[in-house]
Design an enzyme around this catalytic site. Structure first.
Site, mmCIF file in Angstrom:
data_model
loop_
_atom_site.group_PDB
_atom_site.id
_atom_site.type_symbol
_atom_site.label_atom_id
_atom_site.label_comp_id
_atom_site.label_asym_id
_atom_site.label_seq_id
_atom_site.Cartn_x
_atom_site.Cartn_y
_atom_site.Cartn_z
ATOM 1 N N GLY A 94 0.800 -1.117 0.038
ATOM 2 C CA GLY A 94 0.122 0.024 0.053
ATOM 3 C C GLY A 94 0.894 1.314 -0.020
ATOM 4 C CB VAL A 95 4.613 2.082 -0.105
ATOM 5 C CG1 VAL A 95 5.297 3.518 -0.297
ATOM 6 C CG2 VAL A 95 4.725 1.497 1.053
ATOM 7 C CG LEU A 96 1.637 3.449 -6.206
ATOM 8 C CD1 LEU A 96 2.464 4.507 -6.523
ATOM 9 C CD2 LEU A 96 1.431 2.432 -7.417
ATOM 10 C CD GLU A 100 4.357 -3.625 -15.047
ATOM 11 O OE1 GLU A 100 3.899 -4.686 -15.049
ATOM 12 O OE2 GLU A 100 4.874 -3.265 -13.715
ATOM 13 C CE1 TYR A 151 1.083 5.853 -11.135
ATOM 14 C CE2 TYR A 151 1.793 4.409 -13.140
ATOM 15 C CZ TYR A 151 2.014 5.281 -11.837
ATOM 16 O OH TYR A 151 3.433 5.219 -11.569
ATOM 17 C CG PHE A 170 7.111 13.615 -18.138
ATOM 18 C CD1 PHE A 170 6.555 13.088 -16.993
ATOM 19 C CD2 PHE A 170 5.953 14.069 -19.086
ATOM 20 C CE1 PHE A 170 5.066 13.204 -16.480
ATOM 21 C CE2 PHE A 170 4.513 13.932 -18.978
ATOM 22 C CZ PHE A 170 4.247 13.501 -17.605
HETATM 23 C C1 LIG Z 1 4.630 -0.154 -9.260
HETATM 24 C C2 LIG Z 1 5.213 0.144 -7.782
HETATM 25 C C3 LIG Z 1 5.423 1.700 -7.677
HETATM 26 C C4 LIG Z 1 3.781 -0.258 -7.073
HETATM 27 O O1 LIG Z 1 4.099 0.035 -5.595
HETATM 28 P P1 LIG Z 1 3.249 -0.598 -4.428
HETATM 29 O O2 LIG Z 1 3.752 -0.066 -3.215
HETATM 30 O O3 LIG Z 1 3.914 -2.219 -4.396
HETATM 31 O O4 LIG Z 1 1.843 -0.566 -4.725
HETATM 32 P P2 LIG Z 1 0.682 -0.747 -3.880
HETATM 33 O O5 LIG Z 1 0.911 -1.852 -2.635
HETATM 34 O O6 LIG Z 1 0.435 0.468 -3.062
HETATM 35 O O7 LIG Z 1 -0.391 -1.046 -4.658
HETATM 36 C C5 LIG Z 1 -1.553 -0.422 -4.932
HETATM 37 C C6 LIG Z 1 -2.331 -1.240 -6.063
HETATM 38 O O8 LIG Z 1 -1.820 -1.370 -7.076
HETATM 39 C C7 LIG Z 1 -1.726 -2.819 -7.609
HETATM 40 N N1 LIG Z 1 -0.060 -2.882 -8.253
HETATM 41 C C8 LIG Z 1 0.838 -2.130 -7.902
HETATM 42 N N2 LIG Z 1 1.800 -2.261 -8.655
HETATM 43 C C9 LIG Z 1 1.238 -3.088 -9.794
HETATM 44 C C10 LIG Z 1 2.047 -3.772 -11.131
HETATM 45 N N3 LIG Z 1 3.004 -3.539 -11.208
HETATM 46 N N4 LIG Z 1 1.132 -4.282 -11.770
HETATM 47 C C11 LIG Z 1 -0.241 -4.930 -11.203
HETATM 48 N N5 LIG Z 1 -0.759 -4.207 -10.090
HETATM 49 C C12 LIG Z 1 0.013 -3.520 -9.375
HETATM 50 C C13 LIG Z 1 -1.498 -3.656 -6.370
HETATM 51 O O9 LIG Z 1 -1.716 -4.951 -6.370
HETATM 52 C C14 LIG Z 1 -2.553 -2.826 -5.328
HETATM 53 O O10 LIG Z 1 -3.680 -3.325 -6.051
HETATM 54 P P3 LIG Z 1 -5.120 -3.092 -5.152
HETATM 55 O O11 LIG Z 1 -5.565 -1.738 -5.303
HETATM 56 O O12 LIG Z 1 -6.177 -4.008 -5.931
HETATM 57 O O13 LIG Z 1 -4.957 -3.464 -3.653
HETATM 58 C C15 LIG Z 1 6.317 -0.772 -7.551
HETATM 59 O O14 LIG Z 1 6.064 -2.172 -7.779
HETATM 60 C C16 LIG Z 1 7.561 -0.218 -8.200
HETATM 61 O O15 LIG Z 1 8.522 0.587 -7.724
HETATM 62 N N6 LIG Z 1 7.906 -1.122 -9.618
HETATM 63 C C17 LIG Z 1 9.094 -0.919 -10.171
HETATM 64 C C18 LIG Z 1 9.056 0.730 -10.726
HETATM 65 C C19 LIG Z 1 7.900 1.097 -11.333
HETATM 66 O O16 LIG Z 1 7.281 0.452 -12.483
HETATM 67 N N7 LIG Z 1 7.491 2.366 -11.038
HETATM 68 C C20 LIG Z 1 6.234 3.005 -11.516
HETATM 69 C C21 LIG Z 1 6.723 4.057 -12.793
HETATM 70 S S1 LIG Z 1 5.405 4.839 -13.563
#
Ligand SMILES: CC(C)(COP(=O)(O)OP(=O)(O)OC[C@H]1O[C@@H](n2cnc3c(N)ncnc32)[C@H](O)[C@@H]1OP(=O)(O)O)[C@@H](O)C(=O)NCCC(=O)NCCS
Length: 401
Positions: free
Chosen positions: A90-92, A117, A121, A401
């Site tokens: 839940g950090v994101l 991905e 969003y 960006f």
């Molecule tokens: C993408 C990222 C930021 C997600 O952070 P996180 O803290 O794990 O996300 P959360 O736990 O807050 O997830 C929130 C929701 O998004 C979903 N989610 C997050 N990342 C996801 C992913 N890559 N694919 C599918 N679902 C994802 C979670 O399952 C969760 O779903 P819910 O609403 O059903 O509970 C992290 O995995 C990451 O840093 N990835 C690599 C870098 C990246 O891709 N950054 C994004 C740049 S645009």
């Protein structure tokens, strides 16, 4: 897990940026830190701290985004990353929630981003607002149809000359085209025109090509060449970073130049989604165009966003908008007359995510309805909404960006 959410201090800036790089599995270089210090205001960075260590980060650049009929402040969300040690807790979600509040308090009606991905969003209310078109073209199949021959000439210029000549061309195009972003001098010099080794991904240096017709600068391209030889024959590719031109003739000339570069078989680029090139060439199939999600947009303050853009003439329509994350946007809104809250019956129901897909003109309401993303509540509602939101060209954001 108890985390603190706050902006980094000046001496924590690099550590916060390093967290993003670690989330992407990349190495943070000194020049990344220097560049971001120039481009990213410290107070627009938000991090989640676990015992003084940042484990998740988001940030946003202050942009002006061109929208139909004008431009509006838009937060360009970037740097998003959560360390693998802290993912899926839940950090994101918490970062996104706090960041949207912050953007609202700053008075910026929109947030925009490019997603790593496309699945991430939508849950935060972002919708596909300016899909991108990529081309991976066969160089040898390129020919312009009805070609009267070259009217212009291209010069390769230095980065310094590019910094003088390119911004005015970009600016002329930007103010007319929804989806395009304002650029500061620093953005040009330390961002778009910069050429650090680790951005090259196996290709050579960045080249700056300036197109002039009748002595006037009317277009430019930033590109690299990835050289490759097989069985003694050249199989390289041109990788275009950006190619923009301010008229149809200039567009034709710029692509003639890019497809004329020797020792390459492929030309790769993000291309204008209005597809002028597709309509300009003799063999459009060999351009190998493909579509992807492109720029995502979040209507943070729907009322301000509706006031900011202009609408085509037509009968007003009442949109019934759902917004789970930001309930202040939910409810019925009149568009067409003075935009605002409405007590009338709704004509079209849709989620804020899908309204974002209509906002810059990327998708008509009928197309959204055909994909089960909008629902007609009163006969003629979809057609009226489409008429109001119509724009002559699809939105185009030529920069990630
Ligand atoms: C993408 C990222 C930021 C997600 O952070 P996180 O803290 O794990 O996300 P959360 O736990 O807050 O997830 C929130 C929701 O998004 C979903 N989610 C997050 N990342 C996801 C992913 N890559 N694919 C599918 N679902 C994802 C979670 O399952 C969760 O779903 P819910 O609403 O059903 O509970 C992290 O995995 C990451 O840093 N990835 C690599 C870098 C990246 O891709 N950054 C994004 C740049 S645009």
């Amino acid at each position: 897990m108890s985390l603190e959410y706050r902006s980094p201090g000046p001496d924590e800036f690099a550590t916060a940026l390093g967290t993003t790089h670690a989330a992407f599995g990349e190495e943070l270089k000194d020049d990344d830190i220097e560049r971001q210090r120039r481009l990213m205001p410290l107070d627009r960075v938000l991090a989640a701290w676990d015992a003084e260590r940042p484990v998740g980060v988001t940030a946003s650049y202050p942009f002006e985004l061109t929208i139909p009929g004008g431009q509006v402040s838009a937060a360009g969300v970037t740097w998003v990353g959560v360390l693998p040690s802290h993912r899926r807790r839940g950090v994101l979600r918490e970062l996104m929630r706090r960041q949207l509040d912050d953007i609202h308090e700053r008075g910026e009606p929109l947030a925009i981003l490019w997603a790593s991905e496309s699945v991430i969003y939508g849950r935060f209310g972002y919708g596909m607002a300016a899909p991108a078109t990529e081309l991976d073209a066969e160089r040898n199949a390129f020919a312009l149809r009805d070609d009267p021959g070259p009217p212009g000439s291209v010069r390769l210029v230095t980065a310094d000359e590019a910094a003088e000549q390119l911004p005015p061309i970009y600016e002329r195009i930007r103010v007319e085209r929804p989806g395009m972003l304002s650029r500061t001098d620093d953005w040009w010099r330390h961002g778009r025109l910069a050429d650090p080794e680790h951005w090259r991904e196996g290709s050579g240096p960045k080249f700056y090509a300036l197109l002039e017709i009748d002595g006037e600068p009317v277009g430019y391209a930033l590109y690299r060449i990835a050289s490759k030889w097989e069985h003694g024959t050249p199989q390289g590719e041109v990788r275009i970073v950006e190619a923009l031109a301010s008229s149809p003739d200039a567009t034709a000339e710029l692509w003639r130049f890019l497809f004329g570069i020797d020792l390459v078989t492929r030309v790769k680029a993000d291309a204008d989604p209005a597809w002028p090139l597709f309509l300009m060439v003799a063999d459009p199939r060999r351009l190998h165009l493909s579509v992807s999600d492109g720029l995502w947009l979040r209507l943070v303050d729907l009322e301000a966003a509706l006031h900011a853009r202009t609408f085509a003439a037509g009968e007003p329509v009442v949109l019934e908008v759902a917004d789970e994350l930001l309930p202040r946007n939910a409810g019925r809104w009149t568009v067409g007359a003075e935009p605002g809250r409405s007590e009338e019956e709704g004509d079209v129901a849709l989620d804020i995510t899908d309204l974002a897909s209509a906002y810059l003109g990327a998708f008509s309401f009928e197309r959204l309805a055909a994909a089960r993303r909008a629902r007609e509540l009163r006969p003629g509602g979809l057609a009226r909404a489409t008429a109001l939101f119509a724009t002559p060209l699809p939105p185009y954001c030529p920069e990630e960006f």
